[in-house]
Design a protein around this motif. Structure first.
Motif, PDB file in Angstrom:
ATOM      1  N   ARG A 266       1.074  -1.412  -0.216  1.00 55.28           N
ATOM      2  CA  ARG A 266       0.230   0.188   0.214  1.00 55.28           C
ATOM      3  C   ARG A 266       0.593   0.907  -0.131  1.00 55.28           C
ATOM      4  O   ARG A 266       1.361   1.045   1.018  1.00 55.28           O
ATOM      5  N   PRO A 267       0.802   2.025  -1.091  1.00 54.24           N
ATOM      6  CA  PRO A 267       1.549   3.262  -1.216  1.00 54.24           C
ATOM      7  C   PRO A 267       1.081   4.410   0.471  1.00 54.24           C
ATOM      8  O   PRO A 267      -0.188   4.053   0.206  1.00 54.24           O
ATOM      9  N   SER A 268       2.157   4.880   0.795  1.00 55.07           N
ATOM     10  CA  SER A 268       1.863   6.241   1.694  1.00 55.07           C
ATOM     11  C   SER A 268       2.673   7.637   0.860  1.00 55.07           C
ATOM     12  O   SER A 268       3.292   7.174   0.476  1.00 55.07           O
ATOM     13  N   ALA A 269       2.156   8.339   1.857  1.00 53.41           N
ATOM     14  CA  ALA A 269       2.546   9.640   1.438  1.00 53.41           C
ATOM     15  C   ALA A 269       3.983  10.164   1.110  1.00 53.41           C
ATOM     16  O   ALA A 269       3.973  10.892   1.205  1.00 53.41           O
ATOM     17  N   SER A 270       4.230   9.498   3.058  1.00 53.43           N
ATOM     18  CA  SER A 270       5.360   9.493   2.874  1.00 53.43           C
ATOM     19  C   SER A 270       6.402   8.702   2.067  1.00 53.43           C
ATOM     20  O   SER A 270       7.420   9.816   1.919  1.00 53.43           O
ATOM     21  N   GLY A 271       6.114   8.165   0.850  1.00 53.52           N
ATOM     22  CA  GLY A 271       6.781   7.798   0.622  1.00 53.52           C
ATOM     23  C   GLY A 271       6.688   7.595  -0.972  1.00 53.52           C
ATOM     24  O   GLY A 271       6.746   7.093  -1.646  1.00 53.52           O
ATOM     25  N   TYR A 290       8.284  22.850 -29.131  1.00 54.01           N
ATOM     26  CA  TYR A 290       8.020  21.339 -28.381  1.00 54.01           C
ATOM     27  C   TYR A 290       9.666  20.524 -28.139  1.00 54.01           C
ATOM     28  O   TYR A 290      10.293  20.733 -28.547  1.00 54.01           O
ATOM     29  N   GLU A 291       8.976  20.042 -26.355  1.00 56.93           N
ATOM     30  CA  GLU A 291      10.272  19.727 -25.866  1.00 56.93           C
ATOM     31  C   GLU A 291       9.586  18.671 -25.061  1.00 56.93           C
ATOM     32  O   GLU A 291       8.525  18.560 -24.894  1.00 56.93           O
ATOM     33  N   THR A 292      11.135  17.824 -24.711  1.00 62.71           N
ATOM     34  CA  THR A 292      10.050  17.050 -23.450  1.00 62.71           C
ATOM     35  C   THR A 292      11.269  16.343 -22.163  1.00 62.71           C
ATOM     36  O   THR A 292      12.443  16.780 -22.045  1.00 62.71           O
ATOM     37  N   THR A 293      10.448  15.691 -21.290  1.00 64.08           N
ATOM     38  CA  THR A 293      11.157  15.487 -20.204  1.00 64.08           C
ATOM     39  C   THR A 293      10.686  14.039 -19.874  1.00 64.08           C
ATOM     40  O   THR A 293       9.223  13.994 -19.969  1.00 64.08           O
ATOM     41  N   THR A 294      11.677  13.280 -18.770  1.00 67.69           N
ATOM     42  CA  THR A 294      10.899  12.119 -18.719  1.00 67.69           C
ATOM     43  C   THR A 294      10.890  12.550 -17.247  1.00 67.69           C
ATOM     44  O   THR A 294      11.389  13.154 -16.456  1.00 67.69           O
ATOM     45  N   CYS A 295       9.754  12.148 -16.490  1.00 72.67           N
ATOM     46  CA  CYS A 295       9.611  11.890 -14.785  1.00 72.67           C
ATOM     47  C   CYS A 295       8.887  10.822 -14.604  1.00 72.67           C
ATOM     48  O   CYS A 295       7.999   9.833 -14.893  1.00 72.67           O
ATOM     49  N   THR A 296       9.513  10.888 -12.985  1.00 77.07           N
ATOM     50  CA  THR A 296       9.668   9.404 -12.246  1.00 77.07           C
ATOM     51  C   THR A 296       8.718   9.193 -11.198  1.00 77.07           C
ATOM     52  O   THR A 296       8.744  10.404 -10.345  1.00 77.07           O
ATOM     53  N   VAL A 297       8.180   8.098 -11.005  1.00 73.81           N
ATOM     54  CA  VAL A 297       7.713   7.961  -9.799  1.00 73.81           C
ATOM     55  C   VAL A 297       8.400   6.783  -8.664  1.00 73.81           C
ATOM     56  O   VAL A 297       8.164   5.850  -9.333  1.00 73.81           O
ATOM     57  N   ARG A 298       8.193   6.959  -7.773  1.00 73.54           N
ATOM     58  CA  ARG A 298       8.411   6.420  -7.467  1.00 73.54           C
ATOM     59  C   ARG A 298       7.769   5.956  -5.889  1.00 73.54           C
ATOM     60  O   ARG A 298       7.488   6.416  -5.229  1.00 73.54           O
ATOM     61  N   LEU A 299       7.027   4.548  -5.459  1.00 74.26           N
ATOM     62  CA  LEU A 299       6.708   4.406  -4.119  1.00 74.26           C
ATOM     63  C   LEU A 299       6.811   3.293  -3.118  1.00 74.26           C
ATOM     64  O   LEU A 299       7.649   2.279  -3.626  1.00 74.26           O
ATOM     65  N   SER A 300       6.973   3.944  -2.289  1.00 74.31           N
ATOM     66  CA  SER A 300       6.559   3.172  -0.874  1.00 74.31           C
ATOM     67  C   SER A 300       6.081   2.787  -0.343  1.00 74.31           C
ATOM     68  O   SER A 300       5.041   4.303   0.388  1.00 74.31           O
ATOM     69  N   ASP A 301       6.024   2.277   0.844  1.00 76.30           N
ATOM     70  CA  ASP A 301       4.956   2.226   1.860  1.00 76.30           C
ATOM     71  C   ASP A 301       5.063   2.391   3.351  1.00 76.30           C
ATOM     72  O   ASP A 301       6.306   3.348   3.035  1.00 76.30           O
ATOM     73  N   ARG A 302       4.828   2.447   3.892  1.00 76.20           N
ATOM     74  CA  ARG A 302       4.402   3.008   5.568  1.00 76.20           C
ATOM     75  C   ARG A 302       5.944   2.837   6.183  1.00 76.20           C
ATOM     76  O   ARG A 302       7.051   3.690   6.880  1.00 76.20           O
ATOM     77  N   GLU A 389      -2.755   5.515   1.899  1.00 74.93           N
ATOM     78  CA  GLU A 389      -2.917   5.770   2.657  1.00 74.93           C
ATOM     79  C   GLU A 389      -2.048   7.205   2.782  1.00 74.93           C
ATOM     80  O   GLU A 389      -0.880   7.475   2.390  1.00 74.93           O
ATOM     81  N   GLU A 390      -2.580   8.147   4.107  1.00 78.77           N
ATOM     82  CA  GLU A 390      -1.991   9.292   3.885  1.00 78.77           C
ATOM     83  C   GLU A 390      -0.627   9.330   4.607  1.00 78.77           C
ATOM     84  O   GLU A 390      -0.340   7.693   5.927  1.00 78.77           O
ATOM     85  N   ALA A 391       0.416   9.926   4.865  1.00 81.47           N
ATOM     86  CA  ALA A 391       1.569   9.745   5.516  1.00 81.47           C
ATOM     87  C   ALA A 391       0.928  10.120   7.139  1.00 81.47           C
ATOM     88  O   ALA A 391       0.108  10.998   7.722  1.00 81.47           O
ATOM     89  N   PHE A 392       1.796   9.515   7.640  1.00 82.57           N
ATOM     90  CA  PHE A 392       1.784  10.209   9.526  1.00 82.57           C
ATOM     91  C   PHE A 392       3.135   9.666  10.108  1.00 82.57           C
ATOM     92  O   PHE A 392       4.324   8.665  10.083  1.00 82.57           O
ATOM     93  N   VAL A 393       3.537  10.882  11.555  1.00 80.52           N
ATOM     94  CA  VAL A 393       4.224  10.221  12.281  1.00 80.52           C
ATOM     95  C   VAL A 393       4.621   8.950  12.967  1.00 80.52           C
ATOM     96  O   VAL A 393       3.229   9.428  14.135  1.00 80.52           O
ATOM     97  N   ASP A 394       5.346   8.195  12.921  1.00 82.93           N
ATOM     98  CA  ASP A 394       5.141   7.098  14.005  1.00 82.93           C
ATOM     99  C   ASP A 394       5.326   6.934  14.666  1.00 82.93           C
ATOM    100  O   ASP A 394       6.807   6.128  15.449  1.00 82.93           O
ATOM    101  N   ALA A 395       4.945   8.499  16.129  1.00 83.02           N
ATOM    102  CA  ALA A 395       5.644   8.146  17.090  1.00 83.02           C
ATOM    103  C   ALA A 395       6.321   6.905  18.337  1.00 83.02           C
ATOM    104  O   ALA A 395       8.110   7.364  18.810  1.00 83.02           O
ATOM    105  N   ASN A 396       5.196   5.679  18.453  1.00 86.03           N
ATOM    106  CA  ASN A 396       5.185   4.837  19.492  1.00 86.03           C
ATOM    107  C   ASN A 396       6.463   3.899  18.739  1.00 86.03           C
ATOM    108  O   ASN A 396       6.307   2.799  19.521  1.00 86.03           O
ATOM    109  N   LEU A 397       6.544   3.501  17.634  1.00 84.44           N
ATOM    110  CA  LEU A 397       7.030   3.047  16.896  1.00 84.44           C
ATOM    111  C   LEU A 397       6.350   1.619  16.749  1.00 84.44           C
ATOM    112  O   LEU A 397       6.714   0.819  16.652  1.00 84.44           O
TER     113      LEU A 397
END
Length: 638
Positions: A266-271, A290-302, A389-397
Motif C-alpha cells: 500500500r503506497p504511503s504519501a510519506s514515500g 516542443y520539448e520533452t522530459t521524463t518524469c518518474t514516480v517511486r512508491l514506498s509503503d509506510r 494512505e496518508e502520511a503519518f509520523v509513527d511516534a511510538n514506533l
C-alpha cells in the motif's frame, strides 16, 4: 466441416487475447485480464482468472464484471456465466475448471475462451486444456473424439512412488505485506509425479518454508488428488523479503519448492516520490515549441519498503501533455534487487493544444515582475495520483497510526495553477480529480487520517525562452585610468551580468556564458568570474511542498501547533533567482606617458599628453537552441 470449424476457431482465437494477460481499452475504460496458468488439466483442476478494470479517468472502476466461458464452469457454479462485483482496487476474480468426466463433449484437450465484460468493454483470453481425451478445440462438436494422449502424464499404467514434486502455480507469488490490505493471501499448487512422470495420487505432502519465514501456512500437510496435485494456502507476515514454500513426501524424500516474495503493497504519501529529469524546458526558443522530459514516480509503503505490487498511477498537467496513467514495476524474482521496483517513468511534452499555455498568475511577495509578466506565468504544475494512505509520523514506533500522532491531511487532487494552495472551483484553470468515493464535488482535507484514499503530489516545470542579457552599471565607473595615475582614479572596473527571458526566468540547463573584448585594446585585460554552465533549475522559481499545521498554515507541523496532529502540504517558494551569472572585470595596466607624468585621463579634464580610448566587451549566452548576446562599453587610459 472439421476444417471449417478449425478456421473459425482460429478466428475466435485471433479476436480474443492470448492466455497469460491482456488489456482491452475504450473511451469508457480499460479491462485487463490475467490468469495464474496458461494451461490446466481437464480433470477439474483450477485456473484463477482476474479482471482488472479502470474507468475513463484511470481510477479503479466500480460495479460488476460479467465473466463467460465457452465451456466448463466458473467458481464451481456449474455454469459458464457469472457476475462478480469489483473490489476497491477495481479487480474481480473467478476460478475456472473443465472436467472431462462431467462434460466429455466440451472438456477434451484444446482451448477454451474466458471473457470479461464491464460497461460495454469486453476482453478475453484462452486457456489450454490438457487431458486423456483429445479434441480439435474445446467446445466444438468433435470434442468427444478419441485418440489423444494425456499431456500431463509420462505414460500409461499405475503410478509408482513419488519421485518428483513440481510447483505448477502460485496465485500470487508476490504478496503484499501483512496489514496492507492488498494481495495478502496466496495459494501454491504442486504436482507430484513418479519416475516416469505419471501423476501420483493419494500421497501425503508436508509443507514448510525456507528462512526467512515470511508467511503463515494454512496447513502442515495435504494429500494429492487423483490428478497428482496438492495445494497449500498462506498469509503474508509483517516482514518483506524472499522465501520459498517447500513440499516434501516423507516416504520417498521427493521434494519441491516455490519462491514466494512479500513486498510493500500500500503506497504511503510519506514515500511518494515524483520528479522530472528536466525542470526547465526552452519551449519558446524553437518554432515547434516542443520539448520533452521524463518524469518518474517511486512508491514506498509506510515502512519505507518499495511497493512491489504493480500499482496504477495517474497523471495530469496544467499545460503540455503527459500520460494519463501508467503502472509501476512489480517485484521480479529474476532481479530481486532491482532499484526500479515500485517505479514508473512517463514522458511529459510541452506541446500546447490550441495555444493553451500555463495559467497567468499574479506576482507574490518577493517575485520580480515586468509589466504583466512574472516567472510563475510560465510555471507548469504536474501532479501524480495513486490510491494509498496518508502520511503519518509513527511516534511510538508501533507500525500503525494512532490518534494524536502527526499526519498529513489531503483533500481531493487538483492542479493548483495559481499556487495559492486553495481550490478555486474553476475547472477550466484548476482541474480536480476524485479523491474518495464521492466525485460530484471537491472535498478538502477532512481533519482525519485516511488509510485508503487518492494521495497525490505535485512537481513543477518552467517553460522558458532565450535570455535577454542585462549589464549592470560599471563600478567604480566605466572609465579605467593609468595604473599610476595621480588622482588616484581606479585602474579597474567591474560589472555584473544577468540572463533572464521575457518572463524573468533563468535559462535552461546547459546554457554557457562568456565574454571577450571586441578588438584588442592596448594594455587592457578582461577577467570573467563565475559563468559556470547552467545547471538544472525551475526557471527563476524555487517551488517546494512544505508540511505545515492545518490549524494555522503559518505555523510548522508540530504536536503543539496542530489540532489532533493534523497537518497539510502547501506550495511555497524560495528566493527568486535574479539571473546573475557573470562578473566582468577590466584592468588597465598602462602607465602614464613619461612626458605627461604625473597625470590622469578619468574624471575632469585629462592631463595634457595623456591618451583616452574606448573599449567594447561582447557578452554571449549559448543555449540549447538559440544564442543571445549584448555589448557593453567603457573608456580607458593608454
Amino acid at each position: 466441416m472439421k476444417l471449417a470449424r478449425r478456421i473459425l476457431g482460429g478466428l475466435t482465437a485471433a479476436l480474443c487475447a492470448c492466455s497469460g494477460s491482456s488489456t482491452q481499452t475504450s473511451a469508457t475504460g480499460t479491462v485487463g485480464m490475467a490468469a495464474d496458468v496458461s494451461a490446466l488439466r481437464n480433470d477439474g483442476s483450477l485456473a484463477h482468472v482476474t479482471a482488472t478494470v479502470l474507468d475513463a479517468q484511470g481510477q479503479p472502476a466500480s460495479g460488476s464484471v460479467a465473466f463467460t466461458a465457452s465451456a466448463g464452469n466458473l467458481n464451481g457454479s456449474g455454469t459458464t456465466a457469472l457476475s462478480v462485483a469489483l473490489n476497491a482496487a477495481g479487480q474481480a476474480s473467478v476460478t475456472y475448471a473443465c472436467d472431462v468426466s462431467i462434460d466429455p463433449a466440451r472438456c477434451g484437450p484444446g482451448s477454451v475462451a474466458v471473457n470479461a465484460t464491464w460497461s460495454g468493454v469486453t476482453n478475453g483470453m484462452r486457456l489450454t486444456l490438457q487431458g486423456l481425451s483429445s479434441s480439435p478445440d474445446a467446445g466444438s462438436s468433435d470434442a468427444g473424439s478419441s485418440g489423444g494422449t494425456d499431456a500431463g502424464t509420462g505414460g500409461s499404467g499405475s503410478a509408482g512412488p513419488a519421485a518428483s514434486i513440481t510447483a505448477v502455480s502460485a496465485t500470487p507469488a508476490v504478496l503484499g505485506l501483512k496489514g496492507s490490505g492488498i494481495q495478502e493471501t496466496g495459494l501454491t499448487t504442486f504436482l507430484v509425479t513418479d519416475a516416469s512422470g505419471r501423476a501420483v495420487s493419494g500421497a501425503t505432502v508436508s509443507f514448510g518454508q525456507n528462512q526467512p519465514a515470511l508467511v503463515t501456512l494454512a496447513q502442515a500437510s495435504a494429500v494429492t488428488t487423483a490428478s497428482g496435485t496438492v495445494s497449500v494456502g498462506y498469509d503474508a507476515g509483517p516482514l518483506v523479503g524472499i522465501t520459498a514454500i517447500t513440499a516434501t513426501v516423507a516416504a520417498t524424500g521427493a521434494a519441491g519448492s516455490q519462491p514466494i516474495a512479500v513486498r510493500g503493497a500500500r503506497p504511503s504519501a510519506s514515500g511518494f516520490y515524483f520528479r522530472c529529469s528536466k525542470t526547465n524546458l526552452p519551449v519558446y526558443t524553437t518554432t515547434l515549441e516542443y520539448e520533452t522530459t521524463t518524469c518518474t514516480v517511486r512508491l514506498s509503503d509506510r515502512y519505507g519498503n518499495r511497493v512491489g505490487i504493480a500499482t496504477p498511477v495517474n497523471f495530469a498537467a496544467e499545460a503540455g501533455a503527459i500520460s494519463a496513467n501508467a503502472v509501476t514495476k512489480p517485484f521480479d524474482f529474476a532481479t530481486p534487487t532491482d532499484p526500479d521496483e515500485g517505479s514508473v517513468t512517463v514522458t511529459f511534452s510541452s506541446d500546447m493544444a490550441r495555444g493553451f499555455g500555463p495559467v497567468e498568475t499574479t506576482p507574490i511577495a518577493g517575485e520580480p515582475s515586468v509589466g504583466n509578466a512574472n516567472p510563475r506565468d510560465q510555471l507548469v504544475t504536474i501532479i501524480a495520483m495513486v490510491r494509498g494512505e496518508e502520511a503519518f509520523v509513527d511516534a511510538n514506533l508501533d507500525g500503525q497510526y494512532n490518534a494524536g500522532e502527526l499526519f498529513v491531511d489531503q483533500g481531493d487532487p487538483f492542479i493548483d495553477s495559481n499556487d495559492n494552495n486553495a481550490y478555486t472551483g474553476d475547472e477550466a484553470t484548476e482541474p480536480r480529480f476524485c479523491g474518495g468515493t464521492d466525485c460530484s464535488t471537491y472535498h478538502g482535507p477532512n481533519g482525519l487520517w485516511d488509510s485508503d484514499r487518492t494521495i497525490w503530489v505535485p512537481t513543477w516545470i518552467a517553460f522558458t525562452d532565450a535570455p535577454k542579457v542585462t549589464v549592470d552599471p560599471w563600478i567604480a565607473s566605466s572609465c579605467v585610468d593609468y595604473v599610476d595615475n595621480n588622482v588616484p582614479n581606479p585602474s579597474s572596473a567591474s560589472t555584473g551580468v544577468s540572463f533572464r527571458d521575457g518572463s524573468l526566468n533563468a535559462p535552461a540547463a546547459g546554457t554557457t556564458y562568456g565574454a571577450s573584448f571586441v578588438g584588442a585594446p592596448s594594455g587592457l585585460t578582461l577577467n570573467t568570474l563565475f559563468g559556470f554552465d547552467e545547471l538544472e533549475n525551475v526557471g527563476s522559481s524555487d517551488p517546494f511542498w512544505q508540511r505545515v499545521s492545518e490549524a494555522n498554515v503559518n505555523q510548522p507541523c508540530t504536536v503543539a501547533t496542530t489540532t489532533n496532529g493534523a497537518c497539510v502540504m502547501q506550495t511555497r517558494f524560495g528566493p527568486f533567482d535574479d539571473g546573475h551569472r557573470l562578473v566582468l572585470r577590466v584592468d588597465d595596466t598602462n602607465k602614464t606617458p613619461a612626458a605627461a607624468a604625473p597625470g590622469h585621463v578619468c574624471g575632469g579634464t585629462p592631463t595634457a599628453g595623456t591618451n583616452l580610448g574606448s573599449f567594447t566587451v561582447q557578452i554571449n549566452a549559448k543555449g540549447p537552441h538559440k544564442d543571445a548576446s549584448a555589448y557593453t562599453n567603457g573608456t580607458y587610459a593608454f
